[in-house]
Design a protein around this motif. Structure first.
Motif, PDB file in Angstrom:
ATOM      1  N   SER A 228       0.853  -1.192   0.000  1.00  0.00           N
ATOM      2  CA  SER A 228       0.000   0.000   0.000  1.00  0.00           C
ATOM      3  C   SER A 228       0.890   1.243   0.000  1.00  0.00           C
ATOM      4  CB  SER A 228      -0.925  -0.025   1.221  1.00  0.00           C
ATOM      5  OG  SER A 228      -0.176  -0.248   2.400  1.00  0.00           O
ATOM      6  N   TYR A 275      -0.268  -2.667   3.893  1.00  0.00           N
ATOM      7  CA  TYR A 275      -0.850  -3.877   3.301  1.00  0.00           C
ATOM      8  C   TYR A 275       0.044  -4.428   2.208  1.00  0.00           C
ATOM      9  CZ  TYR A 275      -5.205  -2.801   5.705  1.00  0.00           C
ATOM     10  OH  TYR A 275      -6.156  -2.566   6.665  1.00  0.00           O
ATOM     11  N   ARG A 277      -0.242  -6.136  -1.075  1.00  0.00           N
ATOM     12  CA  ARG A 277      -1.387  -6.141  -1.989  1.00  0.00           C
ATOM     13  C   ARG A 277      -1.062  -6.887  -3.272  1.00  0.00           C
ATOM     14  NH1 ARG A 277      -5.575  -2.984  -1.449  1.00  0.00           N
ATOM     15  NH2 ARG A 277      -5.826  -2.319  -3.599  1.00  0.00           N
ATOM     16  N   ASP A 314      -6.097  -6.610  -1.059  1.00  0.00           N
ATOM     17  CA  ASP A 314      -5.129  -6.812   0.017  1.00  0.00           C
ATOM     18  C   ASP A 314      -4.860  -8.297   0.182  1.00  0.00           C
ATOM     19  OD1 ASP A 314      -5.178  -4.099   0.494  1.00  0.00           O
ATOM     20  OD2 ASP A 314      -6.723  -4.248   2.054  1.00  0.00           O
TER      21      ASP A 314
END
Ligand code: C2O
Ligand code: CU
Ligand code: CU
Length: 568
Positions: A228, A275, A277, A314
């Motif tokens: 993220s 996160y 991802r 995610d």
């Protein structure tokens, strides 16, 4: 029904996609004896449903094996399933007999006990079953685990290496489920995402340099990993261990079977949430996991219903917590010394083309697919090489879907992709390479050890559905150049061309057949059309034979081998 389930799952995912469950860290085993019991169990993926699973020393997935380079290691694999299995050590350089391919069957109730010397570099490898036509089902049901190899080169670097503390296994898998919440094998794996078997995971990661060992462990899906906020990370290793230098990236694409070790510098980020991802929207069309799994005019309609394909989501939440007592806070630039073989040193070049098995399916992403127009046949050895041969393999993808090509025994260096050197993250020692539709990939490798005249290694597409459908071949490493053919088994007999037009050539490995060895050919109604004492090679004229199916019956050492062929 399918669509209903898809919507149901979306509802479940949306309600829980917050990083609710602590990431399961598989237990680590180390030492020189590893006792692995393959067993069945159950796991709750859906509240209120108990789903039958397979696992190793547990109900789902298996322990991480931590092995030192140079050690002689006993791998005791006990099969307590009611069905046969096999266990392959993906990426490990081991003798063919210990490789765990389709021939090294472990019957129910028995223990397979290969002993290997660990010759690999420090790196991230994995194990999974490899039974003929059974790989997808058994891997999907949960048989897979990580192997971490340690060596002095890696140990000399300042890197996070405390398992489960600053060095984490991250086995990312998506799986398909049927309406009864049973793990299904399908041409797609789009129902649930899990990491180390954990749904909706979070990881408390200390505020320092942490190492994630990413393994793309889905049957079909490729990932475009990133973090993220486009947080940069350092790639330090891929399939076969450390790269020469660490490289800063914001994305890394991994296809089934591939690994990457990435370092994330979380120094000073205590309290933050980051996160891991998957940027599925950035995967080009043609890759399973993108919005359009196959390129070309026709796209299988239900790929478009898949909620994971082509979307960004995610994978795992990282909660940055207080640093550990002696944190790693910097990342070395120089890592290992790589010595790729120069292309000019190749002794042999070979071409492997990927094609749809049935011409009509060329517009589909489903397959089945062939390699050099051949489907896997345990009785056929497709490639014969010999010790110390350096080879360039050219992979040509004539299909509409990307295939991750994997070869056992060796690692390779990618020379070029459509004539262009590979991106940084695909340099270094590889054992899987994703070949895009229409692309040509060349790699160089060397068969340095483990001659075995009778036991083959595999090469195949690591989309498990394709592999099980026959997109796999076998190679044998002979002790020397002059040993022409592998010996024994029905792998010995080659018939070509099949279908035969004007003639058929039948060769055996048997250089000096005994006088009682014989070749007889029967037509479809059992009439003898040819008979002769067996020779190393026969060429039989078939131009006057009516078209149809024939059987070549070969008697070798009182063993009868029956092979059908077609005359056109
Ligand atoms: Cu991951 Cu032939 O295997
Ligand atoms: Cu493998
Ligand atoms: Cu494939």
């Amino acid at each position: 029904m399918k669509q209903i389930l898809t919507w149901l799952i979306i509802a479940i995912c949306v309600s829980t996609a917050n990083g609710q469950s602590p990431l399961i860290i598989p237990p680590a085993l180390s030492g020189t004896t590893f006792n692995l019991t393959v067993q069945s169990g159950t796991h709750t993926f859906f509240p209120g449903y108990s789903t039958p699973t397979y696992g190793v020393n547990g109900a789902f997935l298996g322990p991480t094996l931590i092995i030192n380079q140079g050690d002689s290691v006993h791998l005791n694999v006990t099969n307590s399933l009611p069905v046969t299995t096999t266990m392959h050590w993906h990426g490990l350089h081991v003798p063919a007999m210990a490789d765990g391919g389709p021939e090294q069957i472990i019957s129910p109730g028995t223990t397979w006990q290969p002993v290997i010397k660990m010759m690999n570099n420090a790196g991230t490898y994995w194990y999974h079953p490899h039974g003929e036509g059974k790989t997808d089902l058994q891997v999907s049901k949960g048989i897979a685990g990580m192997i971490i190899v340690k060596d002095p080169v890696e140990a000399a670097l300042t890197l996070p290496r405390t398992y489960g503390v600053d060095d984490f296994p991250v086995i990312v898998q998506t799986k398909a489920f049927d309406v009864l919440r049973q793990i299904a094998i399908a041409t797609e794996d789009d129902t649930l995402l899990m990491v180390n078997g954990t749904l909706d995971p979070y990881l408390d990661a200390p505020a320092q340099v942490v190492r994630l060992r990413l393994l793309a462990g889905s049957s079909m899906r490729s990932y475009m990993f990133g973090f993220s906020g486009n947080l940069p990370f350092k790639l330090i290793a891929n399939d076969g261990g450390l790269l020469d230098t660490s490289t800063t990236l914001t994305r890394i694409r991994l296809s089934p079977g591939e690994r990457a070790e990435v370092l994330l510098d979380l120094t000073g980020k205590t309290g933050q949430t980051i996160y891991l991802r998957n940027f599925g929207s950035e995967l080009p069309a043609g890759i399973y996991g993108s919005a359009v799994a196959g390129t070309g005019a026709a796209v299988i309609p239900f790929y478009n219903l898949n909620h994971l394909n082509g979307s960004d989501f995610d994978v795992m939440k990282l909660n940055v917590v207080a640093p550990t007592a002696s944190p790693v806070t910097s990342i070395p630039a120089a890592l290992a010394t790589l010595a790729p073989w120069p292309a000019s040193t190749a002794d042999t070049t070979r071409t492997f083309s990927f094609d749809p098995k049935i011409a009509d399916s060329s517009t589909y992403a489903m397959g089945p697919f062939t390699i050099n127009d051949t489907s896997f046949n345990m009785g056929n050895v497709n490639v014969v090489t010999h010790i110390n041969n350096t080879e360039i393999w050219t992979l040509i993808n004539n299909t509409m879907i990307a295939h991750p090509f994997h070869v056992h025994d060796v690692f390779f260096y990618i020379l070029d992709i459509n004539g262009v050197p590979p991106p940084v993250y695909e340099r270094g020692k590889k054992d899987v390479v994703l070949v895009m539709p229409g692309d040509t990939v060349r790699f160089i490798t060397k068969f340095e050890d483990f001659a075995d005249e009778t036991t083959p290694y595999m090469y195949h597409c690591h989309l498990l559905h394709h592999e099980d459908d026959g997109m796999m071949g076998q190679f044998i490493v002979m002790p020397d150049k002059t040993a022409v053919k592998p010996v024994n088994k029905d792998a010995d007999i080659q018939l070509y061309p099949n279908p035969a037009k004007s003639s058929l050539t039948i060769t055996t490995n048997n250089q000096t057949p005994s006088p009682t060895d014989n070749l007889t050919i029967y037509n479809a109604i059992g009439a003898k059309v040819y008979s002769a004492p067996l020779q190393h090679s026969h060429t039989v004229s078939t131009s006057n034979w009516p078209s149809g199916i024939y059987h070549a019956v070969i008697t070798v050492n009182n063993k009868v081998i029956n092979k059908a062929f077609v005359v056109e």
